[in-house]
Design a protein around this motif. Structure first.
Motif: not given
Length: 72
Positions: A1-11, A62-63
């Motif tokens: 399970m990915a916590v976030h994808e490279s297209q949606t980095p944490p911020a 992520g989302d």
């Protein structure tokens, strides 16, 4: 399970100024399964000390979006 994808980095976004912090002090490379009841964390670069203790921020992962988080 990915916590976030490279297209949606944490911020994090400072809610008072709109400043976006999205550069991590350390790489985010958790490997393996995420486990319940375990705390995971990210450390963002805050060059210039723009976001300070007591600031309210919005956390983006992520989302997912969590608003009005008080910086401790």
């Amino acid at each position: 399970m990915a916590v976030h994808e490279s297209q949606t980095p944490p911020a994090i976004i400072d809610e008072r100024t709109g400043l976006v912090l999205n550069r991590l002090l350390m790489g985010h490379a958790h490997q393996g399964e995420l486990k319940p009841a375990v705390s995971y964390y990210l450390v963002f670069e805050n060059t210039g000390n723009w976001v300070r203790r007591g600031s309210k921020v919005t956390v983006l992962l992520g989302d997912a979006q969590v608003e009005h988080v008080v910086v401790k």
